[in-house]
Design a protein around this motif. Structure first.
Motif, PDB file in Angstrom:
ATOM      1  N   LEU A  18      39.332  41.966  52.954  1.00 35.33           N
ATOM      2  CA  LEU A  18      39.046  40.802  52.116  1.00 35.33           C
ATOM      3  C   LEU A  18      37.637  40.923  51.546  1.00 35.33           C
ATOM      4  O   LEU A  18      36.719  41.384  52.212  1.00 35.33           O
ATOM      5  CB  LEU A  18      39.171  39.516  52.933  1.00 35.33           C
ATOM      6  CG  LEU A  18      40.566  39.227  53.492  1.00 35.33           C
ATOM      7  CD1 LEU A  18      40.507  38.060  54.461  1.00 35.33           C
ATOM      8  CD2 LEU A  18      41.538  38.948  52.370  1.00 35.33           C
ATOM      9  N   VAL A  19      37.490  40.523  50.307  1.00 36.71           N
ATOM     10  CA  VAL A  19      36.184  40.619  49.645  1.00 36.71           C
ATOM     11  C   VAL A  19      35.713  39.233  49.228  1.00 36.71           C
ATOM     12  O   VAL A  19      36.507  38.311  49.039  1.00 36.71           O
ATOM     13  CB  VAL A  19      36.235  41.552  48.414  1.00 36.71           C
ATOM     14  CG1 VAL A  19      36.532  42.979  48.838  1.00 36.71           C
ATOM     15  CG2 VAL A  19      37.274  41.066  47.414  1.00 36.71           C
ATOM     16  N   ASN A  20      34.412  39.100  49.078  1.00 39.15           N
ATOM     17  CA  ASN A  20      33.830  37.834  48.636  1.00 39.15           C
ATOM     18  C   ASN A  20      34.371  37.455  47.262  1.00 39.15           C
ATOM     19  O   ASN A  20      34.544  38.306  46.396  1.00 39.15           O
ATOM     20  CB  ASN A  20      32.304  37.938  48.569  1.00 39.15           C
ATOM     21  CG  ASN A  20      31.667  37.874  49.930  1.00 39.15           C
ATOM     22  OD1 ASN A  20      32.059  37.087  50.775  1.00 39.15           O
ATOM     23  ND2 ASN A  20      30.679  38.709  50.153  1.00 39.15           N
ATOM     24  N   SER A  21      34.603  36.178  47.105  1.00 42.53           N
ATOM     25  CA  SER A  21      35.049  35.633  45.814  1.00 42.53           C
ATOM     26  C   SER A  21      34.604  34.175  45.767  1.00 42.53           C
ATOM     27  O   SER A  21      33.847  33.727  46.629  1.00 42.53           O
ATOM     28  CB  SER A  21      36.570  35.739  45.684  1.00 42.53           C
ATOM     29  OG  SER A  21      37.216  34.867  46.594  1.00 42.53           O
ATOM     30  N   ASP A  22      35.092  33.445  44.791  1.00 36.70           N
ATOM     31  CA  ASP A  22      34.758  32.020  44.711  1.00 36.70           C
ATOM     32  C   ASP A  22      35.285  31.257  45.916  1.00 36.70           C
ATOM     33  O   ASP A  22      34.719  30.245  46.314  1.00 36.70           O
ATOM     34  CB  ASP A  22      35.325  31.403  43.436  1.00 36.70           C
ATOM     35  CG  ASP A  22      34.631  31.909  42.186  1.00 36.70           C
ATOM     36  OD1 ASP A  22      33.486  32.406  42.294  1.00 36.70           O
ATOM     37  OD2 ASP A  22      35.236  31.823  41.104  1.00 36.70           O
ATOM     38  N   VAL A  23      36.370  31.753  46.494  1.00 34.04           N
ATOM     39  CA  VAL A  23      37.015  31.060  47.613  1.00 34.04           C
ATOM     40  C   VAL A  23      36.718  31.731  48.956  1.00 34.04           C
ATOM     41  O   VAL A  23      36.552  31.058  49.956  1.00 34.04           O
ATOM     42  CB  VAL A  23      38.548  30.970  47.384  1.00 34.04           C
ATOM     43  CG1 VAL A  23      39.244  30.333  48.571  1.00 34.04           C
ATOM     44  CG2 VAL A  23      38.857  30.207  46.121  1.00 34.04           C
ATOM     45  N   VAL A  24      36.642  33.047  48.984  1.00 36.01           N
ATOM     46  CA  VAL A  24      36.448  33.786  50.236  1.00 36.01           C
ATOM     47  C   VAL A  24      34.968  34.104  50.436  1.00 36.01           C
ATOM     48  O   VAL A  24      34.308  34.610  49.539  1.00 36.01           O
ATOM     49  CB  VAL A  24      37.262  35.099  50.235  1.00 36.01           C
ATOM     50  CG1 VAL A  24      36.964  35.921  51.475  1.00 36.01           C
ATOM     51  CG2 VAL A  24      38.748  34.801  50.149  1.00 36.01           C
ATOM     52  N   ALA A  25      34.473  33.786  51.627  1.00 37.91           N
ATOM     53  CA  ALA A  25      33.101  34.117  52.006  1.00 37.91           C
ATOM     54  C   ALA A  25      33.158  34.960  53.278  1.00 37.91           C
ATOM     55  O   ALA A  25      33.554  34.473  54.329  1.00 37.91           O
ATOM     56  CB  ALA A  25      32.287  32.854  52.238  1.00 37.91           C
TER      57      ALA A  25
ATOM     58  N   LYS B 251      36.760  26.769  50.407  1.00 36.32           N
ATOM     59  CA  LYS B 251      36.151  27.996  50.919  1.00 36.32           C
ATOM     60  C   LYS B 251      36.904  28.474  52.156  1.00 36.32           C
ATOM     61  O   LYS B 251      37.274  27.674  53.006  1.00 36.32           O
ATOM     62  CB  LYS B 251      34.692  27.729  51.281  1.00 36.32           C
ATOM     63  CG  LYS B 251      33.856  28.926  51.594  1.00 36.32           C
ATOM     64  CD  LYS B 251      33.589  29.810  50.402  1.00 36.32           C
ATOM     65  CE  LYS B 251      32.558  29.216  49.470  1.00 36.32           C
ATOM     66  NZ  LYS B 251      32.208  30.110  48.366  1.00 36.32           N
ATOM     67  N   ILE B 252      37.124  29.778  52.228  1.00 30.39           N
ATOM     68  CA  ILE B 252      37.694  30.417  53.410  1.00 30.39           C
ATOM     69  C   ILE B 252      36.610  31.331  53.969  1.00 30.39           C
ATOM     70  O   ILE B 252      36.136  32.228  53.272  1.00 30.39           O
ATOM     71  CB  ILE B 252      38.950  31.240  53.062  1.00 30.39           C
ATOM     72  CG1 ILE B 252      40.035  30.337  52.487  1.00 30.39           C
ATOM     73  CG2 ILE B 252      39.452  31.994  54.303  1.00 30.39           C
ATOM     74  CD1 ILE B 252      41.206  31.096  51.908  1.00 30.39           C
ATOM     75  N   ILE B 253      36.209  31.079  55.186  1.00 30.14           N
ATOM     76  CA  ILE B 253      35.175  31.885  55.816  1.00 30.14           C
ATOM     77  C   ILE B 253      35.856  32.937  56.678  1.00 30.14           C
ATOM     78  O   ILE B 253      36.643  32.616  57.566  1.00 30.14           O
ATOM     79  CB  ILE B 253      34.223  31.008  56.654  1.00 30.14           C
ATOM     80  CG1 ILE B 253      33.534  29.993  55.733  1.00 30.14           C
ATOM     81  CG2 ILE B 253      33.217  31.871  57.400  1.00 30.14           C
ATOM     82  CD1 ILE B 253      32.723  28.956  56.457  1.00 30.14           C
ATOM     83  N   VAL B 254      35.551  34.187  56.384  1.00 26.31           N
ATOM     84  CA  VAL B 254      36.166  35.322  57.062  1.00 26.31           C
ATOM     85  C   VAL B 254      35.110  36.026  57.897  1.00 26.31           C
ATOM     86  O   VAL B 254      34.066  36.415  57.378  1.00 26.31           O
ATOM     87  CB  VAL B 254      36.755  36.307  56.028  1.00 26.31           C
ATOM     88  CG1 VAL B 254      37.348  37.511  56.719  1.00 26.31           C
ATOM     89  CG2 VAL B 254      37.786  35.620  55.162  1.00 26.31           C
ATOM     90  N   LEU B 255      35.369  36.153  59.188  1.00 27.92           N
ATOM     91  CA  LEU B 255      34.448  36.860  60.077  1.00 27.92           C
ATOM     92  C   LEU B 255      34.882  38.321  60.148  1.00 27.92           C
ATOM     93  O   LEU B 255      35.924  38.640  60.718  1.00 27.92           O
ATOM     94  CB  LEU B 255      34.455  36.231  61.471  1.00 27.92           C
ATOM     95  CG  LEU B 255      34.079  34.758  61.535  1.00 27.92           C
ATOM     96  CD1 LEU B 255      34.158  34.265  62.968  1.00 27.92           C
ATOM     97  CD2 LEU B 255      32.700  34.523  60.960  1.00 27.92           C
TER      98      LEU B 255
END
Length: 67
Positions: A37-44, A4-8
């Protein structure tokens, strides 16, 4: 690849309010890149326009749900 990559994500005005030691052009580029960046299986994506404690709680929940 990380689990998971958490993007603020934060609006430019809020970013400028919190951190004024970077020039506006650099902030615009950074905000545009991160906010694209958009939400995906990896990006939150986390809404970082919220108060600090709410952002922290959202990030903690994402981490615990990933474990």
């Amino acid at each position: 690849m990380p689990d998971k990559i958490i993007v603020l994500q934060v609006e430019l005005d809020e970013l400028r309010r919190r951190k004024s030691d970077i020039d506006v052009a650099r902030h615009e580029r950074k905000a545009a890149a991160v906010n694209a960046l958009v939400n995906s299986d990896v990006v939150a994506a986390v809404n970082a326009n919220q108060p600090y404690q709410d952002v922290l709680l959202d990030v903690k929940r994402l981490i615990w749900n990933t474990l």
